[in-house]
Design an enzyme around this catalytic site. Structure first.
Site, short mmCIF file in Angstrom:
data_model
loop_
_atom_site.label_atom_id
_atom_site.label_comp_id
_atom_site.label_asym_id
_atom_site.label_seq_id
_atom_site.Cartn_x
_atom_site.Cartn_y
_atom_site.Cartn_z
N HIS A 282 0.83 -1.21 0.00
CA HIS A 282 0.00 0.00 0.00
C HIS A 282 0.86 1.26 0.00
CE1 HIS A 282 0.30 0.94 4.40
NE2 HIS A 282 0.25 -0.37 4.59
N ASP A 294 6.22 0.85 6.70
CA ASP A 294 4.77 0.64 6.54
C ASP A 294 4.19 1.74 5.65
OD1 ASP A 294 2.21 -0.30 6.89
OD2 ASP A 294 1.94 0.63 8.85
N GLU A 328 -4.92 1.94 2.40
CA GLU A 328 -5.03 0.78 3.28
C GLU A 328 -5.16 1.20 4.74
OE1 GLU A 328 -3.57 -2.32 6.06
OE2 GLU A 328 -2.69 -0.36 5.66
N GLU A 329 -4.45 2.25 5.13
CA GLU A 329 -4.35 2.61 6.54
C GLU A 329 -5.67 3.05 7.16
OE1 GLU A 329 -2.10 1.81 8.35
OE2 GLU A 329 -0.15 1.96 7.41
N HIS A 426 3.44 3.00 12.48
CA HIS A 426 2.51 4.11 12.71
C HIS A 426 3.09 5.23 13.57
CE1 HIS A 426 -1.29 1.41 11.89
NE2 HIS A 426 -0.42 1.42 10.89
#
Length: 464
Positions: A282, A294, A328-329, A426
């Site tokens: 993503h 991420d 996606e998040e 995150h």
């Protein structure tokens, strides 16, 4: 004579099998050699991380990432590169959050927090109230309105350090982050503070998505994550002084949906062009760091899969497609849109592989598939042993590819070593310097090797 013929047939079959294994081993070595000497993933990630930065859906940086990755896929000489429009949420953090707890008038201690993605803002002057600490949503329910109304609920259940799978530890406590504000509002709470999803004790608060469910807009309460070090300090202080008050201020805001894109490129299959293999990650990330692990890592690894197959001279039988999913998040809009369009076109997807667990040393893959297909994967295990890839098991594949699931597809997820992943996940600590070039390249090579094998041998469809 029949025995001699049978023996001869067995010898020929065994010999062909050994020859095929030798050819596969040779191709896989080419892939690894190319990734470790001429890999592009690290350079692409450097640009995404250091020139663009955090890529929250709907942001200028997300659009810049779309344009950059499309231009890089264009440069690879693929058969087709295109953008797939998708509407995504736009949530803006605003000015940096501020928080402290107060044990008596004028005596306060600052702590590090960050708003959870999708949260409402505090009042303009901030929010100050007493605190009630709980370990779970169930404990919150047991306290009821009498003890919660007018308070800030502090969810302080840590990730379980005894679980070797850190993703299992994450799953075991992430409900308090996602649903904490929705549940606390039912009992009259005025705000929520959630312990960061992090196994390490440090000062980095970790954001992540949260939701309000059916809570009316007027009843929604602000939610923030507190660093693990701050959580430990606040918990200890509350035990010593239950009258401690907590103050926090955040300025986040939700806007109307905006248009963004999935970025897609493909090599057309030479024998079965209508059978599609997807590899992806993503493209969006949270806004605190630069989203290197991420999921910048997964995106550049997926891009490099197609480049590695081309540069090693391999001609795919099936169409191999890279998809960089958007959102996606905080919504999964990109994955859902891709699956919706694929199903609307009656596209036949046979295999999908996602990398969304960081750019650390690859350990193997988890598969959402039939027993027959897993058995085929296990027959390839010896081909991966020289590269210390040993994990081949049933399990979760990836959030973006899961909407493609049906009886005719094998879904898989790259499984890197996860022990350090949640130190970065995150948070402001998810930055380029924490990605090791060689580990990133090994992951890309492992993915390309698995894609090669599924392309060459296909999936077993007898279990349909």
């Amino acid at each position: 004579m029949k025995q001699i013929s049978l023996l001869l047939l067995l010898c020929i079959t065994f010999g062909n099998s050994v020859l095929a294994q030798d050819k596969d081993a040779e191709q896989i070595k080419k892939i690894y050699d190319q990734a470790l000497t001429q890999g592009k993933a690290y350079d692409w990630l450097n640009y995404l991380s250091n020139q663009i930065g955090g890529r929250l859906s709907g942001s200028v940086q997300a659009q810049q990432a779309v344009e950059y990755t499309k231009s890089q896929l264009d440069s690879l000489g693929l058969d087709r590169v295109w953008l797939q429009p998708v509407k995504v949420p736009k949530w803006v953090r605003g000015t940096p959050e501020f928080a402290y707890f107060e044990t008596s008038p004028g005596l306060s201690t600052n702590v590090d927090i960050c708003a959870l993605g999708g949260s409402v803002a505090t009042p303009l002057g901030g929010l100050k109230a007493g605190v009630v600490e709980v370990q779970s949503i169930e404990e919150l329910e047991s306290l009821g309105k009498e003890k919660v109304e007018g308070k800030i609920v502090f969810f302080n259940r840590p990730m379980d350090p005894t679980l070797i799978s850190t993703f299992a530890a994450y799953s075991g406590c992430v409900d308090q982050r996602y649903s904490g504000a929705e549940e606390a509002a039912k009992y009259g709470a005025v705000g929520v503070i959630v312990r960061s999803m992090n196994l390490r004790i440090d000062n980095f608060p970790h954001t992540g998505s949260m939701g309000y469910g059916d809570t009316p807009v007027s009843k929604r309460i602000p939610a923030a994550a507190i660093s693990t070090k701050g959580a430990e300090l606040l918990s200890t202080t509350l035990k010593l002084n239950s009258e401690t008050k907590f103050y926090f201020k955040q300025n986040c805001k939700q806007f109307n949906d905006v248009e963004s894109f999935n970025v897609i490129g493909e090599i057309k299959g030479s024998e079965f062009p209508n059978e599609i293999i997807v590899v992806g990650g993503h493209l969006d990330s949270w806004d605190l760091g630069d989203g290197s692990h991420d999921d910048g890592a997964g995106c550049v690894q997926s891009m490099d899969v197609l480049r590695l197959l081309k540069t090693t001279g391999y001609k795919p039988k099936r169409t191999i497609r890279v998809v960089l999913f958007m959102n996606e998040e905080n919504g999964l809009r990109g994955g859902n849109k891709y699956a919706e369009i694929a199903k609307g076109k009656n596209e036949k997807h046979v295999f999908a592989l996602e990398s969304d667990a960081g750019g650390f040393t690859p350990r193997g893959f988890s598969f959402d598939c039939s027993d027959e297909n897993l058995k085929q994967v296990l027959s390839w295990k010896s081909l991966f042993e020289p590269y210390y890839i040993h994990l081949f098991e049933k399990g979760f594949s990836g959030a973006d590819i899961r909407p493609l699931k049906d009886d005719g597809i094998v879904l898989a997820g790259l499984r890197p070593d996860s022990q350090r992943y949640f130190e970065h996940h995150h948070s402001e600590n998810d930055t380029f310097e924490h990605v090791n070039k060689r580990e990133l390249e090994l992951g890309a090579a492992s993915m390309a090797s698995l894609v090669y094998l599924f392309d060459k041998y296909g999936v077993i469809t007898s279990a349909k």
